[in-house]
Design a protein around this motif. Sequence first.
Motif: not given
Length: 262
Positions: A152-175
């Motif tokens: 779970i930690a590996i999946v969570a970390a990979t997701t967090a890193l991917w989101l930190s690299w791709t998201l631009e819209r602030t509203s999507m960051m809250w989600l």
Amino acid sequence: MIEHFSHGYITLPLAFLVSMTGSTLGLLVARHARRHDRPGKRALWLSIAAFAIGGTGIWVMHFVAMLGFNIQNATLLYDPLETALSAVVAIAVVACGLLIIGLGQYSRLKLALAGLFTGVGVAAMHYMGMAAVSADVVLTHNRGYVVAAVLIAIVAATTALWLSWTLERTSMMWLAAIVMALAVNLMHYTAMFGVEVGGESGLDAHGAHSIDLIFPMATLTAIVLLVLIYTVVTVPSEEELRTEARMASIEEGFRSADRAAK
């Protein structure tokens, strides 16, 4: 008997709220880091993002959740140095993951490697925090739950890193922060449900009670959050950065013209 919510279920939403706040601030700082082309500045902002995600979003969440952990008829104390060391590990592994994908050419292979390293590191942080628990009973960890928590930690970390690299819209960051907080809490409680209690250890518990650590931890967390919020609020927007770059270009053009005229 093991209790995971000995003070009631308030620790669960509080831990989630802290994790979501730290994750949101980290994503906002990471977005600002992507706007810089210079590796030095990008590394600086990614390190700040790691402090928000790893320190507040992950480690403080772990500490808050541990406030509800109790074993009836047993004494549980915490080694302050080992507890602090686990916080350093959380920040360090997230920083390494962000720097791996944030510097140089981005690729899915780099994301996978960074997610694996960071996920294992986050799981190690959790079990380091558990190792800081000194008890007069024997505590062991069910291997099945350990494996599940690491995955779970590996999946969570990979997701967090991917989101930190791709998201631009602030509203999507809250989600995205909600998803990250859910994943971090899931990892923590999966690991905690795997804790098993044996007989008496024959040793006296040593260290500080969790209640004694609440005030310094709450004070430090409040200061860190205020600094992070101030940083996020005061960083220039993308439009402001473009305007600054244009002004610098115009000023350089005037200086070049002056030098040519002389």
